[in-house]
Design a protein around this motif. Structure first.
Motif, short mmCIF file in Angstrom:
data_model
loop_
_atom_site.label_atom_id
_atom_site.label_comp_id
_atom_site.label_asym_id
_atom_site.label_seq_id
_atom_site.Cartn_x
_atom_site.Cartn_y
_atom_site.Cartn_z
N ALA A 182 0.76 -1.26 0.11
CA ALA A 182 -0.33 -0.40 -0.05
C ALA A 182 1.63 1.23 -0.43
CB ALA A 182 -1.14 -0.15 1.12
N LEU A 183 2.00 1.51 0.49
CA LEU A 183 3.38 1.98 1.02
C LEU A 183 3.59 2.64 -0.82
CD1 LEU A 183 4.32 4.25 2.80
CD2 LEU A 183 6.14 3.05 2.75
N ILE A 184 3.98 1.40 -1.47
CA ILE A 184 4.59 1.39 -2.51
C ILE A 184 3.63 1.94 -3.27
CG2 ILE A 184 6.27 0.51 -4.35
CD1 ILE A 184 7.83 0.50 -1.63
N GLY A 185 2.38 1.65 -3.31
CA GLY A 185 1.58 2.48 -4.32
C GLY A 185 1.65 3.47 -4.40
N TRP A 186 1.08 4.32 -2.86
CA TRP A 186 0.46 5.23 -2.95
C TRP A 186 1.96 6.39 -3.24
CZ3 TRP A 186 3.53 8.81 -0.29
CH2 TRP A 186 3.19 10.51 0.73
N MET A 187 3.23 5.71 -3.12
CA MET A 187 4.61 6.46 -3.94
C MET A 187 4.32 6.57 -4.82
SD MET A 187 7.23 4.63 -1.24
CE MET A 187 8.58 5.99 -2.43
N GLY A 188 3.70 5.50 -5.74
CA GLY A 188 3.70 5.90 -7.22
C GLY A 188 2.92 6.61 -7.90
N TYR A 189 1.17 6.66 -6.63
CA TYR A 189 0.09 7.74 -7.26
C TYR A 189 0.67 8.67 -7.39
CZ TYR A 189 -4.41 10.43 -6.67
OH TYR A 189 -4.91 10.38 -7.46
N PHE A 208 -1.34 -0.46 -9.52
CA PHE A 208 -2.14 -1.51 -9.18
C PHE A 208 -2.20 -2.52 -8.07
CE2 PHE A 208 -2.65 -6.06 -10.79
CZ PHE A 208 -3.85 -5.82 -10.85
N THR A 209 -0.36 -3.08 -8.13
CA THR A 209 -0.63 -3.78 -6.74
C THR A 209 -1.40 -3.57 -5.29
OG1 THR A 209 1.54 -4.72 -8.35
CG2 THR A 209 1.60 -4.96 -6.40
N SER A 210 -0.99 -2.29 -5.85
CA SER A 210 -0.80 -1.71 -4.16
C SER A 210 -3.07 -1.86 -3.98
CB SER A 210 -1.17 -0.16 -4.14
OG SER A 210 -2.04 0.11 -2.58
N VAL A 211 -3.72 -1.14 -4.52
CA VAL A 211 -5.57 -1.52 -5.15
C VAL A 211 -5.08 -3.47 -5.11
CG1 VAL A 211 -7.15 -1.34 -6.03
CG2 VAL A 211 -5.81 0.13 -6.44
N ALA A 212 -4.95 -3.76 -6.04
CA ALA A 212 -4.59 -5.47 -6.15
C ALA A 212 -4.32 -5.89 -4.61
CB ALA A 212 -4.13 -6.11 -7.26
N MET A 213 -3.27 -6.39 -3.92
CA MET A 213 -3.17 -6.52 -2.65
C MET A 213 -3.98 -6.40 -1.71
SD MET A 213 -0.52 -9.04 -2.71
CE MET A 213 -0.14 -8.90 -1.26
N LYS A 267 -2.94 -7.35 -17.11
CA LYS A 267 -2.69 -6.72 -17.55
C LYS A 267 -2.81 -5.50 -18.00
CE LYS A 267 1.00 -5.84 -20.76
NZ LYS A 267 0.63 -4.83 -21.56
N PRO A 268 -4.39 -5.31 -18.66
CA PRO A 268 -4.87 -4.14 -19.91
C PRO A 268 -4.48 -2.71 -18.16
CG PRO A 268 -6.64 -5.62 -19.62
CD PRO A 268 -5.26 -6.11 -19.10
N LEU A 269 -5.05 -3.52 -16.58
CA LEU A 269 -5.20 -2.43 -15.31
C LEU A 269 -3.65 -1.82 -14.54
CD1 LEU A 269 -7.63 -5.01 -13.82
CD2 LEU A 269 -8.09 -2.83 -14.78
N ILE A 270 -2.56 -2.83 -15.66
CA ILE A 270 -1.54 -2.22 -14.82
C ILE A 270 -1.05 -1.36 -16.27
CG2 ILE A 270 0.79 -3.28 -15.13
CD1 ILE A 270 -0.01 -5.78 -13.65
N ASP A 271 -1.29 -1.26 -17.45
CA ASP A 271 -1.32 -0.37 -17.84
C ASP A 271 -2.05 1.36 -17.85
OD1 ASP A 271 0.36 -1.77 -20.19
OD2 ASP A 271 -1.51 -2.65 -21.08
N GLN A 272 -3.34 0.98 -17.32
CA GLN A 272 -3.75 2.58 -16.86
C GLN A 272 -3.24 2.94 -15.49
OE1 GLN A 272 -8.25 1.83 -17.48
NE2 GLN A 272 -7.77 -0.26 -18.79
N LEU A 273 -3.58 2.08 -14.59
CA LEU A 273 -2.44 2.76 -13.37
C LEU A 273 -1.05 2.76 -12.97
CD1 LEU A 273 -5.49 0.50 -11.18
CD2 LEU A 273 -6.04 2.76 -12.21
N GLY A 274 -0.25 1.78 -13.65
CA GLY A 274 0.72 1.50 -13.68
C GLY A 274 0.97 0.26 -12.29
N ALA A 275 2.08 0.25 -12.37
CA ALA A 275 2.45 -1.25 -12.05
C ALA A 275 1.88 -1.31 -10.53
CB ALA A 275 3.61 -2.26 -12.00
N ARG A 276 2.81 -0.21 -9.68
CA ARG A 276 3.19 0.24 -7.93
C ARG A 276 1.39 0.38 -8.24
NH1 ARG A 276 7.01 4.52 -7.05
NH2 ARG A 276 7.00 5.50 -8.81
#
Length: 328
Positions: A67-74, A207-212, A196-205
């Motif tokens: 979640a922290l890494i995802g927030w940093m990516g956002y 997406f992973t944060s939301v998914a996890m 794959k298409p969601l990673i393209d839209q959100l960015g990997a970090r």
């Protein structure tokens, strides 16, 4: 499940030799740490910690990191694109896909390990790329070559060899466990295609944060339906295993593999990932005392050879497809 790093920044395929070796090392270490998952689950079972409790602790420990890494990516995306807007439906889709990959697949895998050896578990999971291509062929009509079919036959022949040997020793438990882990491989393959298409839209970090996070919510909800909250209180030995599951077997390898992809690219990193079954088998034999017979050796060799051949054949098909102009 692996739990897996879907974080492929642009690979620096022309990295200097020293950097390439660092990338290869990081990829191998990441695969090795991921390979400890089955061993930790087996050790937790010895401590009378069931699969769902282990999975719940994995989420409790790992989700805050992601979640922290995802927030940093956002935050980084917002700095580059101040007017960035993400549709709520996209976040919902990311959460649902995350539940497929990090809840359904992981739970089936963890549950399967209650019935079968860590060796067989790892080898069955390795076959998920076959299902990725199979779903791609059915849904998107992607081409499947004869070499890919042959590789699939070789790998599953190896699995059948090991399965038949363990069936004589474990009986019906081997059937149940193998079916659960095969379900995990299929679920993870579906996750790969849907992500794959969601990673393209959100960015990997992000997406992973939301998914996890969504998967973590699903796991904890499942846990509370089955166990009282007090069941999370474990003894010292079990808690060390839970900490290892959340960090050494989940967070650390995810980012080691991400770093490897960033340095040498996804294909070399995937090849380095082939060390994982070797690590799992070695640890299963030395730490858990699992049997490793000539049937295991031959079966594992066939599975790995089939996967390696399949991967190369798939890349050739993809390269040919890129050269063919799309139909009008």
């Amino acid at each position: 499940m692996s739990q897996t790093a879907q974080i492929p920044p642009k690979a620096q395929t022309e990295a200097p030799p020293v950097s390439r070796w660092i990338g290869y090392t990081l990829g191998a270490l990441g695969a090795a740490f991921f390979a400890t998952k089955g061993i930790v689950i087996k050790l937790a079972l010895i401590e009378n910690v069931d699969a769902l409790t282990t999975l719940t602790w994995r989420m409790i420990i790992a989700v805050p990191f992601f979640a922290l890494i995802g927030w940093m990516g956002y935050r980084d995306k917002r700095r580059k694109q101040p007017d960035l807007k993400i549709a709520p439906i996209t976040l919902v889709k990311a959460g649902l896909v995350g539940m497929v990959g990090y809840y359904v697949a992981s739970y089936l895998d963890f549950a399967g390990l209650e019935y079968i050896t860590a060796q067989l578990d790892r080898l069955i999971l390795l076959t998920y790329p076959f299902f990725v291509v199979l779903f791609g062929a059915i849904i998107f009509r992607r081409k499947v070559s004869a070499a890919m079919v042959a590789a699939l036959v070789v790998s599953y022949s190896g699995l059948i060899m090991i399965f038949g040997h363990e069936l004589q020793l474990g009986g019906a438990d081997v059937i149940i466990g193998s079916a659960l882990v095969l379900g995990a491989a299929i679920s993870f393959a579906a996750y790969q295609l849907l992500a794959k298409p969601l990673i393209d839209q959100l960015g990997a970090r992000l997406f992973t944060s939301v998914a996890m996070s969504a998967a973590g919510f699903a796991v904890i909800t499942h846990f509370l339906f089955v166990h009282p909250l007090s069941a999370l209180a474990l003894g010292p030995n079990a808690m060390w295993l839970m900490l290892a599951m959340g960090t050494v077997s989940t967070v650390l390898p995810a980012y080691l593999i991400s770093a490897s992809i960033g340095i040498v690219g996804p294909e070399p990193t995937a090849i380095m990932g082939n060390v994982s079954p070797v690590i799992t088998i070695t640890m299963a034999v030395t730490i858990l005392g699992e049997v490793f017979s000539v049937w295991h050796a031959l079966g594992a060799a066939m599975v790995l050879m089939g996967i390696f051949t399949f991967t190369r054949a798939e890349r050739r098909v993809q390269k040919l497809a890129q050269k063919v102009p799309p139909a009008v």
